[in-house]
Design a protein around this motif. Sequence first.
Motif, short mmCIF file in Angstrom:
data_model
loop_
_atom_site.label_atom_id
_atom_site.label_comp_id
_atom_site.label_asym_id
_atom_site.label_seq_id
_atom_site.Cartn_x
_atom_site.Cartn_y
_atom_site.Cartn_z
N THR A 112 28.11 28.25 10.90
CA THR A 112 28.73 27.23 10.05
C THR A 112 27.65 26.26 9.52
O THR A 112 27.65 25.90 8.33
CB THR A 112 29.79 26.45 10.84
OG1 THR A 112 30.72 27.38 11.37
CG2 THR A 112 30.52 25.44 9.97
N ILE A 113 26.74 25.86 10.42
CA ILE A 113 25.68 24.93 9.99
C ILE A 113 24.73 25.63 9.02
O ILE A 113 24.29 25.03 8.03
CB ILE A 113 24.95 24.36 11.23
CG1 ILE A 113 25.91 23.45 11.99
CG2 ILE A 113 23.70 23.58 10.82
CD1 ILE A 113 25.43 22.94 13.30
N PHE A 114 24.45 26.90 9.28
CA PHE A 114 23.60 27.69 8.38
C PHE A 114 24.24 27.75 6.98
O PHE A 114 23.58 27.52 5.96
CB PHE A 114 23.41 29.10 8.95
CG PHE A 114 22.73 30.05 8.01
CD1 PHE A 114 21.37 29.98 7.80
CD2 PHE A 114 23.46 31.03 7.35
CE1 PHE A 114 20.73 30.84 6.92
CE2 PHE A 114 22.84 31.91 6.48
CZ PHE A 114 21.47 31.82 6.26
N VAL A 115 25.54 28.03 6.95
CA VAL A 115 26.24 28.12 5.66
C VAL A 115 26.22 26.78 4.94
O VAL A 115 26.01 26.71 3.72
CB VAL A 115 27.71 28.61 5.88
CG1 VAL A 115 28.54 28.44 4.62
CG2 VAL A 115 27.72 30.07 6.31
N SER A 116 26.40 25.70 5.70
CA SER A 116 26.41 24.37 5.05
C SER A 116 25.06 24.08 4.41
O SER A 116 25.00 23.56 3.29
CB SER A 116 26.78 23.28 6.06
OG SER A 116 25.69 22.94 6.87
N HIS A 117 23.97 24.41 5.08
CA HIS A 117 22.64 24.17 4.51
C HIS A 117 22.37 25.07 3.31
O HIS A 117 21.79 24.64 2.31
CB HIS A 117 21.55 24.38 5.58
CG HIS A 117 21.28 23.14 6.37
ND1 HIS A 117 20.53 22.09 5.87
CD2 HIS A 117 21.69 22.75 7.59
CE1 HIS A 117 20.48 21.12 6.78
NE2 HIS A 117 21.17 21.49 7.83
N THR A 118 22.82 26.33 3.42
CA THR A 118 22.61 27.26 2.30
C THR A 118 23.38 26.80 1.07
O THR A 118 22.83 26.77 -0.04
CB THR A 118 23.05 28.68 2.71
OG1 THR A 118 22.42 29.01 3.94
CG2 THR A 118 22.66 29.71 1.67
N LEU A 119 24.65 26.43 1.27
CA LEU A 119 25.45 25.94 0.14
C LEU A 119 24.86 24.66 -0.43
O LEU A 119 24.83 24.47 -1.65
CB LEU A 119 26.90 25.68 0.60
CG LEU A 119 27.79 26.90 0.78
CD1 LEU A 119 29.15 26.49 1.33
CD2 LEU A 119 27.99 27.62 -0.55
N ALA A 120 24.39 23.79 0.47
CA ALA A 120 23.79 22.53 0.01
C ALA A 120 22.55 22.81 -0.84
O ALA A 120 22.34 22.18 -1.87
CB ALA A 120 23.44 21.65 1.20
N GLY A 121 21.75 23.78 -0.41
CA GLY A 121 20.56 24.16 -1.17
C GLY A 121 20.94 24.69 -2.55
O GLY A 121 20.33 24.32 -3.57
N PHE A 122 21.97 25.53 -2.58
CA PHE A 122 22.46 26.09 -3.85
C PHE A 122 22.90 24.97 -4.80
O PHE A 122 22.51 24.95 -5.97
CB PHE A 122 23.61 27.05 -3.54
CG PHE A 122 24.26 27.65 -4.75
CD1 PHE A 122 23.59 28.59 -5.53
CD2 PHE A 122 25.55 27.29 -5.11
CE1 PHE A 122 24.19 29.14 -6.65
CE2 PHE A 122 26.16 27.85 -6.23
CZ PHE A 122 25.48 28.77 -7.00
N LEU A 123 23.67 24.02 -4.27
CA LEU A 123 24.15 22.92 -5.10
C LEU A 123 23.00 22.01 -5.53
O LEU A 123 22.98 21.51 -6.67
CB LEU A 123 25.20 22.09 -4.34
CG LEU A 123 26.55 22.77 -4.10
CD1 LEU A 123 27.51 21.83 -3.37
CD2 LEU A 123 27.19 23.19 -5.42
N THR A 124 22.03 21.81 -4.64
CA THR A 124 20.86 20.99 -5.00
C THR A 124 20.11 21.66 -6.15
O THR A 124 19.59 20.99 -7.05
CB THR A 124 19.92 20.80 -3.79
OG1 THR A 124 20.68 20.25 -2.72
CG2 THR A 124 18.77 19.86 -4.11
N GLY A 125 20.06 23.00 -6.12
CA GLY A 125 19.44 23.75 -7.22
C GLY A 125 20.15 23.49 -8.54
O GLY A 125 19.51 23.27 -9.58
N ILE A 126 21.48 23.49 -8.51
CA ILE A 126 22.26 23.21 -9.74
C ILE A 126 21.97 21.77 -10.20
O ILE A 126 21.78 21.51 -11.39
CB ILE A 126 23.78 23.41 -9.49
CG1 ILE A 126 24.06 24.88 -9.17
CG2 ILE A 126 24.59 22.96 -10.70
CD1 ILE A 126 25.49 25.19 -8.81
N ALA A 127 21.92 20.85 -9.21
CA ALA A 127 21.62 19.45 -9.55
C ALA A 127 20.24 19.35 -10.21
O ALA A 127 20.06 18.60 -11.18
CB ALA A 127 21.66 18.59 -8.30
N ALA A 128 19.28 20.12 -9.68
CA ALA A 128 17.92 20.09 -10.24
C ALA A 128 17.92 20.64 -11.66
O ALA A 128 17.23 20.11 -12.54
CB ALA A 128 16.98 20.92 -9.36
N LEU A 129 18.71 21.68 -11.91
CA LEU A 129 18.82 22.24 -13.26
C LEU A 129 19.36 21.19 -14.24
O LEU A 129 18.83 21.01 -15.34
CB LEU A 129 19.75 23.47 -13.24
CG LEU A 129 20.10 24.07 -14.60
CD1 LEU A 129 18.88 24.68 -15.26
CD2 LEU A 129 21.19 25.13 -14.46
#
Lengths: 313, 328
Positions: B223-240
Amino acid sequence: MNIVTNFLKVPYRAGAIVLSIGTLLVILIAAVITLPGFLAPENLSNLLAQSTVLVISALGQTFVILTGGLDVSVGSIISVTTTIMTLDLPEVVRVFLCIAVAVAFGLANGYGVARLNVHPIIMTLATMGIGQGLALIILPIPGGRVPDWLSASVAGSVGPVPNSLFWLIAASLAAAWLLYRRPFGLYLFASGGNDFNARMNGVPVERTVIKAYVLSALFACAAGMFLAGRLASGDPKGGATFGIESVTAAALGGVHLAGGIGSILGTVVGAAILGIVNNVMNLANVSAFLQSVVKGLLLLALVVSQRRKTIGL
Amino acid sequence: MTTSETKHETPPRALNARRAVSWVLGLPPAYYVLAILIAVAPLVSATLINPNYWFVILKQSAPLGIAVLAQSLVMRVRSIDLSVSGVFAFAIYFASSGFLKNYPPYVTVLMPIVVGLAVGLVNGVLVAYVRASAVISTLSVSAILIGVVQYMSAGRAPGSTPSWLRVLTNGNIHGLSYSVIVWLGVTVLVSLAFRYLIVGRYFRAVGDNPRAAETTGIPLARTIFVSHTLAGFLTGIAALVQVSALAVGTIKPGFDTFMNALAATILGGVTFGVDRGGVAGPFVAVVAFSFLFAMLTVFGIQEPGKLIVQGGIIALAAIIYGARTGRV
């Protein structure tokens, strides 16, 4: 003498200090063999002066981390101290003002965490912003002039021994005395290890946590004074990086961020590793921009090697 | 007369009123801040209540809004992601330095998202499986990314961002920027995932009590792994979105991104393990923060004043929440 003996002891609650010392030795040996100028007195003096602010702030940070907290406002307190020392006030007043501001920040952090149940990162992040703003109001741009005695106490030397070494030793011994020779130290380990059990055994957990934050702020104040003396001026953003770097130094020295495990020697070693890595890379003409990468990788390697029971912060 | 009878006799209207008051009092501080600001705005400047001005504020808030959503995901499971600044620096540098000019445009679009996802995966492995401290490991990852960017740029500012990418921020539908639509879309998707997917319940259970969650069979590490992975994905969209908002690249996106993201998440009612703000709370907090800074600018308050106000609001919000919920 007991303080010195205890300083060198490696009890179980000191964490992975052996790994940190081993890392430091490897870096030191590599530096001595490959860089002829490393042991030059000028370089060692420079290395000491560069590392002292980090060591002093990291020592204060250690008290907070031992309670299971984190104090990211350390950098702002350092910055505020350097700016206050340039104010147009009597010198004694400036010093008292620095101490008063540090105690106020420490009390606010400690009270917020211990009594008002605010998470340490959130509470100290808030005071970090306030402190940074305060520093910029006092001194919008780097400059001003600090008392001459402060510059002399930092830059001078006693024979071949640079004054910065005395600052470093005084701060380390003070921290060791508090941690190993006072009931407060025991309370600190107990509170950080298991606050419920500590409370059941009569440990004044809340008061201990508040004291830890006040001490962290006071050590940051001392670090700020050293920085002001070294720069011979104030810098409203001069301490900005130390909030995180002090945590990094403590972590490199085997202090567990979950609390209850760590040592003064470990923190000194951790800060020394960071300082020496910087110095070695400067001597080896490694790009200043690569230093961040190397430090990040080193920190990652050490943290990965210290597997914890808990997951998270 | 028994106690139950007394309760039974309480008029439904009084009960509803009590529930309503309780609901209002339980709202995250962001709602109060925004309500106060909206109430005060007409007295400060007529511009502040102009709908076009609000569209501008929303447009400027979009990158932070998505980054806050990412931060709230990891904070829900009692973790933290300090690599936001690193991902932003990396994405902005590679999009604006001309490295990708010989590749098709979709590579430039995908790059920040892939970088964010990769960073999220690394963070997830380090925090959840290696059990390294989230503060230290995500900070190290950020330091490495920023170091790589500074080394490659040799400290010099990169060139301009691709002009065609700026349509993401400058293009609009009835005044609403595409970047805001992306922000709203992502927010709705995350909200629906929390509402209808099992992962939402896992997040809530792990945040509430990790040990109890693990004991009852919830895969804690995953669950914690998924939360970090999703957070990274969203941070990538934010960076875009951030790249599209910049005309010229920078190698110092600043610590402010992380500070503001954390502050808005807390103000929105999401803190370590506490999830009272849902997905709407952080959204409202980002708008409130942007509006507050706009208002401070109208008053002529500069950076120091803004920092003090920001710090004061974080402290006040956390203290009020701490007093109400027991722990923030």
